[in-house]
Scaffold this active site. Sequence first.
Site, PDB file in Angstrom:
ATOM      1  N   GLU A   1      -0.674  -8.640   4.944  1.00 16.51           N
ATOM      2  CA  GLU A   1      -0.401  -8.785   6.374  1.00 16.51           C
ATOM      3  C   GLU A   1      -1.682  -8.779   7.211  1.00 16.51           C
ATOM      4  O   GLU A   1      -1.651  -9.134   8.404  1.00 16.51           O
ATOM      5  CB  GLU A   1       0.538  -7.675   6.855  1.00 16.51           C
TER       6      GLU A   1
ATOM      7  N   HIS B   1      -3.027  -5.397   1.238  1.00 16.03           N
ATOM      8  CA  HIS B   1      -2.425  -5.666   2.543  1.00 16.03           C
ATOM      9  C   HIS B   1      -2.446  -7.166   2.877  1.00 16.03           C
ATOM     10  O   HIS B   1      -3.327  -7.617   3.612  1.00 16.03           O
ATOM     11  CB  HIS B   1      -3.193  -4.925   3.641  1.00 16.03           C
TER      12      HIS B   1
ATOM     13  N   CYS C   1       0.833  -1.208   0.000  1.00 11.80           N
ATOM     14  CA  CYS C   1       0.000   0.000   0.000  1.00 11.80           C
ATOM     15  C   CYS C   1       0.872   1.265   0.000  1.00 11.80           C
ATOM     16  O   CYS C   1       1.485   1.583  -1.010  1.00 11.80           O
ATOM     17  CB  CYS C   1      -0.984  -0.031   1.165  1.00 11.80           C
TER      18      CYS C   1
END
Length: 212
Positions: free
Chosen positions: A193, A191, A84
């Site tokens: 994560e 994202h 991002c």
Amino acid sequence: MTASQPVTIGVLALQGDVREHLAMLDAVGARAVTVRRPSELDAVEALVIPGGESTAMWKLATAFELFEPVRKRIAGGMPAYGSCAGMIMLADRVLDAASGQETFGGIAMTVRRNAFGRQVDSFEGPIEFDGLDGAEGAAGAAGTLHGVFIRAPWVEQVDPAVRVTARVTAGPGAGRIVAVRQGALMATSFHPELTGDLRVHGRFAQIARAAR
């Protein structure tokens, strides 16, 4: 350092979703550490630049005297992965940038900030990502993963040296480039994560180990 030792990967810990990246890197067998000062940067073999806000990241990196050291390490071949805002920070060119905004650069691409819209326009959806198993584009190398887009950028244009590894397949921004790779540098506008899917971080750890 031997090949059997865990690769040391830093997470730029000035702003953004740092803890999530640390947890994912630990889960794929890397030695994950935070990077807030030049001496900590010197101790890592690779760097993750997390999501957050790219203008704040640029200003904080400058204030912490990290901006030029990170830029030089990337230019010198250090593997780096940006998600991002991290994608924006790895771009050589940025559209809709804040006045005077600079990036670390390294990937020969043009990125548009907040391309998918504001916070209320955040969305999730499937992405076909090429090379997740490390097969470098071989048959069957692509894998489907769940993408989380939060005020995300997209890639408007890439130079020939950049490999496009994922595009949005449906919904807002269908067809837009959302993941790229150039040498030891990789970036995603989404994202990973935040999903618990370890494959993107696992791929980056492979890249970091191979760069030793």
